[in-house]
Design a protein around this motif. Structure first.
Motif, PDB file in Angstrom:
ATOM      1  N   ALA A  14       3.628 -61.627  -9.115  1.00 25.14           N
ATOM      2  CA  ALA A  14       3.983 -60.307  -8.576  1.00 25.14           C
ATOM      3  C   ALA A  14       4.634 -60.444  -7.203  1.00 25.14           C
ATOM      4  O   ALA A  14       5.653 -59.798  -6.912  1.00 25.14           O
ATOM      5  N   VAL A  23       7.071 -45.872 -13.306  1.00 28.71           N
ATOM      6  CA  VAL A  23       6.954 -45.825 -11.852  1.00 28.71           C
ATOM      7  C   VAL A  23       8.045 -44.872 -11.387  1.00 28.71           C
ATOM      8  O   VAL A  23       9.145 -44.861 -11.941  1.00 28.71           O
ATOM      9  N   ALA A  82       8.681 -52.027  -7.851  1.00 27.07           N
ATOM     10  CA  ALA A  82       7.321 -52.290  -8.331  1.00 27.07           C
ATOM     11  C   ALA A  82       7.426 -53.306  -9.471  1.00 27.07           C
ATOM     12  O   ALA A  82       8.509 -53.496 -10.041  1.00 27.07           O
ATOM     13  N   HIS A  89      10.411 -52.732 -12.009  1.00 24.56           N
ATOM     14  CA  HIS A  89      10.801 -51.323 -11.863  1.00 24.56           C
ATOM     15  C   HIS A  89      11.811 -51.221 -10.723  1.00 24.56           C
ATOM     16  O   HIS A  89      11.513 -51.643  -9.601  1.00 24.56           O
ATOM     17  N   ASP A 110       3.162 -46.108 -18.015  1.00 27.40           N
ATOM     18  CA  ASP A 110       3.786 -47.329 -17.519  1.00 27.40           C
ATOM     19  C   ASP A 110       4.890 -47.042 -16.514  1.00 27.40           C
ATOM     20  O   ASP A 110       5.426 -47.946 -15.876  1.00 27.40           O
ATOM     21  N   GLN A 112      13.646 -49.986 -15.849  1.00 28.53           N
ATOM     22  CA  GLN A 112      12.811 -51.184 -16.021  1.00 28.53           C
ATOM     23  C   GLN A 112      13.637 -52.343 -16.581  1.00 28.53           C
ATOM     24  O   GLN A 112      14.506 -52.141 -17.402  1.00 28.53           O
ATOM     25  N   ARG A 167      -0.413 -54.345 -11.508  1.00 23.68           N
ATOM     26  CA  ARG A 167       0.798 -53.695 -10.996  1.00 23.68           C
ATOM     27  C   ARG A 167       0.784 -53.804  -9.484  1.00 23.68           C
ATOM     28  O   ARG A 167      -0.219 -53.545  -8.836  1.00 23.68           O
ATOM     29  N   ARG A 168       1.900 -54.191  -8.941  1.00 24.45           N
ATOM     30  CA  ARG A 168       2.021 -54.236  -7.482  1.00 24.45           C
ATOM     31  C   ARG A 168       3.299 -53.509  -7.092  1.00 24.45           C
ATOM     32  O   ARG A 168       4.294 -53.561  -7.807  1.00 24.45           O
ATOM     33  N   ASP A 169       3.247 -52.843  -5.958  1.00 19.01           N
ATOM     34  CA  ASP A 169       4.447 -52.162  -5.469  1.00 19.01           C
ATOM     35  C   ASP A 169       4.463 -52.256  -3.954  1.00 19.01           C
ATOM     36  O   ASP A 169       3.734 -53.058  -3.368  1.00 19.01           O
ATOM     37  N   ASP A 182       5.063 -54.979 -12.889  1.00 20.62           N
ATOM     38  CA  ASP A 182       3.875 -55.172 -13.715  1.00 20.62           C
ATOM     39  C   ASP A 182       3.886 -56.615 -14.187  1.00 20.62           C
ATOM     40  O   ASP A 182       4.915 -57.105 -14.665  1.00 20.62           O
TER      41      ASP A 182
END
Ligand SMILES: Nc1ncnc2c1ncn2[C@@H]1O[C@H](COP(=O)(O)OP(=O)(O)OP(=O)(O)O)[C@@H](O)[C@H]1O
Ligand SMILES: Nc1nc2c(c(=O)[nH]1)N=C(CO)CN2
Length: 506
Positions: free
Chosen positions: A94, A7, A105, A49, A5, A17, A129-131, A107
């Motif tokens: 997101a 990043v 990032a 994150h 999990d 986080q 998940r996007r970053d 989740d």
């Protein structure tokens, strides 16, 4: 917490986080007409994150994500404009979260526990998940103006001032006045650190004792109220005092203009608030969706805009609010102390730039080729100039003092580096922020830590300035610091302390 999990940042360090779980709302998402008509419960879990060290160091909400505000946004998406797919809801959440400053990032898990599934089931979840490399394929949610209130009393907020957005024009660079090369004469010195207190320009140049907290007060003062002392434009050779008003105390509400906007600039916080938001991402990339724009805030040069012949990037964007900028000055040729004093006065006289406090003067062994010791100082400023305008302004001051660039890291009458400008991080051909070598230069870090003991250098290799100063490779080359260097009479070259003008190898 599972390792998968995690990043990591560019340096391989695990990001911190902030987790929000079980956010729920009645939503009208789904492909069936009855779902659109009757609605059902949607639940979201969000893991943000980010690096929370700076917020923790200054105990300052402005440098992290306000989870209350975030929760409102997520619930607004859950209960907002109906879409067919849970995937779209997750994507939208997101995008909304990633558009917030500081988020690296995110989740997102969206649960639809009452989904129209014809067999017994516990839950259905879409998890993504996007970053900043895998950007969301959706627009972020933008609350209607005035819907979300911000500000908590500890961090007064002010409304966006449209007029504050454009920086005043730069002064014409005055004619160069080259100085002959001489060893470095200096004023009253004292042994190398610790130096107990910061030096305020206002104090120092009004003849007061330069060890008060006035610099800090000035630095913490706001743009709109009254009460703080600060410097204003100065005639050559002196930096007179002026008044910079303070932000009114107490809670203030700020209407939302866009979800990416930072809590506005507060001067009541600790000195680690030195870095304030700079790039108004909406103006930086007006046609880009907000996740792109948020990335622009982190990586200034990514959105080049061609305007006529000029290629502009985020470094050309004046900040929406005055931001704090840190300048590092050095000189080792000619009457260095005089030059640095003049330079402080020149900076204070630059439109769009206010000098807030000036560090003690450090005598430092030269880093680089063999050459005389340097005198170094750090100037804390507040500016409405864009990063590149600030670079040009400091270069104009360098030029005025006969700055020539003959040798890489060679001797010079005056060098001024932009160490940080607000929170801007980025690299272009002509400007890198924060300054790429500041984190390893005791000749910058030690004076900076003296004038702002709680300062934090952002970016890769950054951290608490005092800590970096204590471990910088050239730390033993910082020989002493002088507190009263702005006001004390400069001794003749032959009255300088032992070792002055000697070449030194780190
Ligand atoms: N943050 C920054 N502050 C000042 N100059 C910068 C910065 N980032 C990039 N530059 C660019 O660096 C160029 C060289 O600057 P300068 O001559 O002051 O370097 P230097 O003093 O020899 O070395 P150093 O950059 O290591 O201090 C400048 O023309 C400027 O365009
Ligand atoms: N001690 C010291 N060394 C340096 C300095 C400086 O300001 N101080 N500046 C340099 C190039 O900017 C190279 N080396």
């Amino acid at each position: 917490m599972n390792a998968q999990d995690d990043v990591h940042d560019e340096g391989g360090r695990r990001l911190d986080q902030i987790r929000l779980t079980g956010l729920s709302a009645t939503g009208y998402h789904g492909v069936f007409a009855h779902e659109r008509r009757e609605g059902q419960t949607f639940v979201a879990d969000v893991v943000v994150h980010l690096d929370t060290r700076r917020a923790a160091a200054g105990d300052d909400l402005a440098h992290t994500v306000d989870y209350g505000e975030l929760a409102q946004l997520v619930v607004a998406v859950l209960g907002g404009e109906p879409v067919d797919l849970v995937e779209t809801v997750a994507e939208r959440i997101a995008a909304t979260v990633l558009a917030r400053p500081h988020v690296q990032a995110v989740d997102v898990a969206v649960h639809k526990p009452q989904a129209p599934i014809t067999v017994p089931f516990g839950d259905v979840v879409v998890a993504i998940r996007r970053d900043r490399t895998k950007l969301p394929a959706a627009e972020p949610y933008r609350p209607p103006t005035g819907q979300v209130r911000r500000g908590d009393g500890r961090h007064p907020v002010t409304a966006d001032q449209p007029g504050a957005r454009s920086a005043p024009p730069l002064a014409e660079p005055p004619a160069p006045t080259p100085e002959p090369a001489q060893p470095v004469p200096v004023a009253t010195a004292q042994a190398a650190p610790p130096v107990p207190a910061r030096v305020s320009v206002a104090d120092a140049l009004s003849g007061g004792v330069p060890t008060t907290d006035a610099g800090r007060r000035a630095h913490d003062a706001g743009p709109d109220g009254a009460g703080a002392v600060l410097v204003g434009p100065a005639p050559t050779g002196a930096v007179p005092t002026g008044v910079m008003p303070a932000v009114p105390a107490g809670p203030a509400a700020e209407a939302w203009s866009a979800p990416h906007e930072e809590p506005s600039y507060s001067y009541d916080g600790p000195p680690t608030e030195l870095m304030a938001p700079v790039v108004d991402v909406e103006r930086t990339a007006p046609t880009s969706p907000a996740p792109e724009a948020a990335r622009t805030e982190l990586m200034a040069p990514v959105t080049d805009v061609v305007e006529g012949e000029l290629v502009l990037d985020a470094f050309d964007e004046p900040p929406a609010h005055p931001v704090r900028a840190v300048l590092a000055l050095g000189a080792n040729l000619g009457p260095a102390q005089d030059t640095l004093r003049q330079a402080v006065a020149d900076l204070a006289a630059t439109p769009g730039l206010e000098v807030v406090a000036v560090s003690p003067l450090a005598r430092t062994a030269a880093v680089g080729p063999e050459q005389p010791d340097y005198l170094n100082a750090v100037v804390l400023t507040r500016t409405t100039l864009a990063p590149r305008e600030l670079l040009r302004a400091v270069q104009a001051v360098e030029l005025r003092h006969g700055r020539e660039r003959r040798e890489h890291w060679g001797p010079r009458t005056l060098d001024i580096d932009v160490v940080v400008h607000g929170e801007t991080l980025g690299v272009t051909d002509d400007l890198e922020l924060p300054h790429p070598r500041a984190h390893q230069r005791a000749f910058v870090l030690q004076p900076w830590a003296q004038v702002d003991p709680e300062a934090v250098l952002p970016g890769l290799g950054g951290g608490p300035v005092a800590l970096l100063a204590a471990t910088a490779p050239d730390r033993d080359g910082v020989r002493w610091m002088a507190l009263d260097w702005l006001t004390a009479p400069v001794p003749a070259a032959n009255a300088e302390p032992d070792g002055a003008g000697e070449a030194h190898h780190p």
